[in-house]
Scaffold this motif. Structure first.
Motif, PDB file in Angstrom:
ATOM      1  N   ALA A 171      15.936   5.562  -0.594  1.00  0.00           N
ATOM      2  CA  ALA A 171      14.849   5.839  -1.648  1.00  0.00           C
ATOM      3  C   ALA A 171      14.657   7.727  -0.748  1.00  0.00           C
ATOM      4  CB  ALA A 171      14.009   5.162  -1.692  1.00  0.00           C
ATOM      5  N   ASP A 172      14.243   7.119   0.580  1.00  0.00           N
ATOM      6  CA  ASP A 172      12.992   8.866   0.638  1.00  0.00           C
ATOM      7  C   ASP A 172      14.362   9.738   0.712  1.00  0.00           C
ATOM      8  OD1 ASP A 172      11.937   7.148   0.728  1.00  0.00           O
ATOM      9  OD2 ASP A 172      11.217   6.641   3.243  1.00  0.00           O
ATOM     10  N   GLU A 204      17.005   0.355   2.025  1.00  0.00           N
ATOM     11  CA  GLU A 204      16.297   0.722   0.795  1.00  0.00           C
ATOM     12  C   GLU A 204      15.750   1.466   1.188  1.00  0.00           C
ATOM     13  OE1 GLU A 204      14.663  -2.902   0.297  1.00  0.00           O
ATOM     14  OE2 GLU A 204      14.617  -2.861  -2.263  1.00  0.00           O
ATOM     15  N   TYR A 205      14.667   1.406   1.914  1.00  0.00           N
ATOM     16  CA  TYR A 205      13.668   2.941   2.222  1.00  0.00           C
ATOM     17  C   TYR A 205      13.840   4.239   2.526  1.00  0.00           C
ATOM     18  CZ  TYR A 205       9.995  -1.198   2.616  1.00  0.00           C
ATOM     19  OH  TYR A 205       9.632  -2.462   2.386  1.00  0.00           O
ATOM     20  N   GLU A 244      22.773   2.081  -0.740  1.00  0.00           N
ATOM     21  CA  GLU A 244      21.759   1.543  -0.965  1.00  0.00           C
ATOM     22  C   GLU A 244      21.832   3.349  -1.931  1.00  0.00           C
ATOM     23  OE1 GLU A 244      18.794  -0.187  -1.622  1.00  0.00           O
ATOM     24  OE2 GLU A 244      19.894  -1.889  -1.047  1.00  0.00           O
ATOM     25  N   MET A 294      16.605  10.249  -1.411  1.00  0.00           N
ATOM     26  CA  MET A 294      16.417  10.945  -2.749  1.00  0.00           C
ATOM     27  C   MET A 294      15.767  11.630  -3.136  1.00  0.00           C
ATOM     28  SD  MET A 294      18.828   8.078  -4.212  1.00  0.00           S
ATOM     29  CE  MET A 294      18.381   6.672  -4.560  1.00  0.00           C
ATOM     30  N   SER A 295      14.353  11.458  -2.623  1.00  0.00           N
ATOM     31  CA  SER A 295      13.293  11.808  -2.743  1.00  0.00           C
ATOM     32  C   SER A 295      13.786  13.580  -2.113  1.00  0.00           C
ATOM     33  CB  SER A 295      11.545  11.301  -2.406  1.00  0.00           C
ATOM     34  OG  SER A 295      11.657  11.819  -1.142  1.00  0.00           O
ATOM     35  N   GLN A 296      14.434  13.981  -1.589  1.00  0.00           N
ATOM     36  CA  GLN A 296      14.134  15.425  -0.881  1.00  0.00           C
ATOM     37  C   GLN A 296      15.002  15.780  -2.005  1.00  0.00           C
ATOM     38  OE1 GLN A 296      12.363  17.759   0.940  1.00  0.00           O
ATOM     39  NE2 GLN A 296      10.741  16.063  -0.136  1.00  0.00           N
ATOM     40  N   GLN A 334      21.324   2.877  -6.244  1.00  0.00           N
ATOM     41  CA  GLN A 334      19.500   3.229  -6.433  1.00  0.00           C
ATOM     42  C   GLN A 334      19.582   4.925  -7.386  1.00  0.00           C
ATOM     43  OE1 GLN A 334      15.444   3.765  -3.568  1.00  0.00           O
ATOM     44  NE2 GLN A 334      17.184   2.340  -2.120  1.00  0.00           N
ATOM     45  N   PRO A 344       6.621   7.035   3.441  1.00  0.00           N
ATOM     46  CA  PRO A 344       7.762   8.272   2.493  1.00  0.00           C
ATOM     47  C   PRO A 344       7.153   9.261   2.970  1.00  0.00           C
ATOM     48  CG  PRO A 344       6.260   6.606   1.287  1.00  0.00           C
ATOM     49  CD  PRO A 344       5.552   6.173   2.702  1.00  0.00           C
TER      50      PRO A 344
END
Lengths: 436, 436
Positions: free
Chosen positions: A259-260, A255-256, A289, A262-264, A293, A361
């Motif tokens: 998310a990370d 999950e984390y 995920e 995709m943050s890039q 997400q 993160p």
């Protein structure tokens, strides 16, 4: 594979490295027209100063800017404080505090050593006098970037920190940017952007002082202008597209990690997000995920594009293999989502910034942890470093010898100079030895 | 004025600064053909590796070099030791010792800080892995330059220091250069020069490993090649012609000052030597000394040319005026031949290396005192620094947060990310906050 959100390479290290190396070439090529245009703008600024600066600003950004209002006033700053949200203000103040804390640790003192016979050697370390900071305007108005560029300069002791940023159509500047600049210790703010603002900083105009160094991100025009003025002034790195590598073992939380990644990926369509993991199960879970997400994220289209084009999950046999891959690729951001991240820290040779464990993160580092988010991209972490206080100082060596100390070694200096055929060098020493 | 060995400006600060500023533009302009030729050579090396490297070496330097003998052997090194003079060997060993001593003081440790709630922040400082050093051959074979470029890399802890230098016509290398390289801790030496050697270091060939950084002086082809590969690898500064400024009061010794001015002037016809003094009497005496001493110097023609074209003596009213001039011009070398040189040290803002008192002549620093002789030229001491251990390391930041520490600040990170419109950044934090 075509429809998958991200490709997956299964236990094929060579294939993995080949894929990752290919990512290095994702820079946009600069068009000839851009270079020509930039040179034309720079020449305009060099020759005509403010006249050209205002002309280009009026054409490209806002026709409301003139010589009288190009410098942001105290009143405009006060007005900006009224406009920003209280919650934002609190957050940016904490970020500034943390960034200042970390960068204070980077400060170095001048030093000297004394040797026998009155020899004194040392190095003066001094802040640059004038620094210019470029801050992009418009949609990509990032107050965090103001802090990350200005605070190291302020901590270094730079006298005069000048910020330039393109005005909005109505001649104003985003209040978040203004407030961030004030908190970061910026001394003067000018409503100017693009190659013309870089030219003004490098050559000086009637309004804008010439600086010693120009830092900060910008579009292709800004990057080309920085490259062109390099040598007249110093510049920071020209950053390429952003990138993250996550190394995870079976303790990694899908999950984390998703998310990370995709943050890039959301930065732009050229951003790259890579997971290297020893766990096939985790690889599959992260892929799911990502799909789950991404649906709720506002920059979904960019994320999907960049994951499909420049994202990959690579399954490897061992943690060592993953670390070797990181060292080979030298990622800008590296997350270690593994059981004992500190144990691996010593093995990481090449990375801009390293994020240890499940609760560090990458966006935490982008905004608030304190280390700089201006980092070497495109594999240059092999030899470049995060922006730091060191980038805003210069060093001078100094040497003092007593007469005795010089006479002691004079013959050797003469020998070396003569070997190199530099007799005037030898003469400078022997003339002092003769008059003993 | 025409026939004087050096011009003299009497108490006209504006005229003085104007004159000095004009000296900034004495760089040779690079011809278009050179750029085209360099790009062609670099492309050759990139595409064909050793084949191209040997081809260009055979054409440009020596037809005796091939793939088998391009790397200098242990036997060649031993032979070189037999060839060099004992006195030279002793001198170069002392120089190496002093340079190592000074550069050891520049080493920095990695560091970390721990904060409340398990936050750990820090910076790893590591040596670059592979460094390439360019050493010019032929007439300008300077063993001192080998020491000055290689020792900081060795002190930094660089694994693999690779030297390239053009072979003589017979395929050999100047033994002084070989011995200096061995003493400085160079790991491998290759018989290659020019743009082709820079290309080999930047891209790698079958014989020569790709490096992370290329340093060292060279002719216009070398300089252009370095500029071109910058980004693939890091490079050091591109040095301009050498320069010295001497500041003297009435305690200055004309004999010494004249000798020191000429030690710079002998480098090449573009070198610049400047005296700024509060004493008209000294100014006159130095001029006479220049005329007297130059007669016996082997590089007389170069010295006279460079003094006439780029030399000047400026008489000023006060020491402060002289210091202001130095800060404005940011000379590569600055000698303070004044009564209390240490008192002025704090006022010198911009200079590459500062020589204090009558017994620290510039050539002492060139060869033996310990500080580096690779210095910023053409006024770039405003923002560039002497070559140092710092140039052979890279830094990585690292961040560790505990769960509690992240939850504590998570809201603020989310706020900042949302303000910037980066919702995937926010998601990376909030997904961790939700699962608390």
């Amino acid at each position: 594979m075509e429809n998958e959100i991200i490709s997956l390479i299964y236990k094929d290290t060579d294939e993995g490295i080949k894929y990752l190396s290919a990512l290095r070439d994702r820079e946009e090529s600069v068009q000839r027209e851009v270079i020509v245009r930039v040179e034309e703008i720079l020449k305009g600024i060099k020759d005509e100063g403010d006249d050209a600066l205002i002309k280009y600003t009026n054409i490209l950004d806002s026709d409301k800017v003139n010589k009288e209002n190009i410098c942001v006033t105290k009143e405009e700053l006060e007005e900006a404080y009224k406009q920003v949200e209280g919650e934002f203000l609190e957050a940016i103040k904490l970020a500034a505090k943390n960034i200042r804390f970390f960068h204070e640790k980077q400060k170095k003192n001048s030093w000297m050593v004394t040797k026998e016979d009155g020899v004194i050697l040392g190095q003066n370390i001094r802040a640059l006098e004038n620094v210019g900071i470029y801050v992009p305007g418009g949609t990509a108005a990032y107050p965090s970037s103001v802090l990350m560029n200005a605070i190291p300069a302020e901590v270094a002791g730079v006298d005069n920190i000048i910020m330039v940023t393109p005005p909005l159509k109505d001649g104003s500047i985003n209040p978040n940017i203004l407030v961030a600049a004030d908190i970061a210790g910026v001394d003067k703010i000018y409503k100017a952007g693009g190659a013309q603002a870089i030219g003004a900083l490098a050559f000086g105009t009637e309004s804008i002082e010439k600086v010693d160094k120009v830092v900060g991100p910008g579009n292709m025009y800004v990057a080309m202008a920085k490259k062109s003025v390099y040598g007249y002034v110093d510049i920071d790195m020209i950053a390429g597209p952003s990138e993250i590598m996550v190394i995870a073992d079976d303790s990694g939380k899908a999950e984390y990690i998703a998310a990370d990644l995709m943050s890039q990926a959301e930065h732009d369509r050229l951003a790259s997000a890579v997971l290297v993991t020893t766990s096939q199960k985790l690889a599959e879970k992260v892929r799911k995920e990502l799909e789950r997400q991404v649906k709720s994220l506002s920059r979904k289209d960019i994320i999907v594009d960049s994951l499909q084009n420049y994202g990959v999950i690579i399954v490897v046999d061992s943690l060592q293999e993953a670390i070797d891959m990181a060292n080979k690729i030298a990622p800008e951001h590296l997350e270690l989502c593994i059981k004992e991240p500190f144990r691996a820290l010593g093995d990481i040779k090449n990375a801009g910034s390293i994020f240890l464990g499940d609760y560090a993160p990458e966006p935490l580092g982008d905004y608030l942890a304190g280390p700089n988010h201006v980092l070497p991209t495109s594999g240059t972490a092999r030899f470049f470093s995060p922006l730091s206080v060191d980038d805003f100082v210069k060093k001078s060596s100094f040497i003092h010898y007593s007469k005795e100390a010089l006479l002691e070694v004079g013959g050797k200096v003469v020998k070396l100079a003569e070997t190199e055929g530099l007799t005037a060098h030898a003469n400078s020493i022997s003339i002092r030895m003769k008059s003993k």
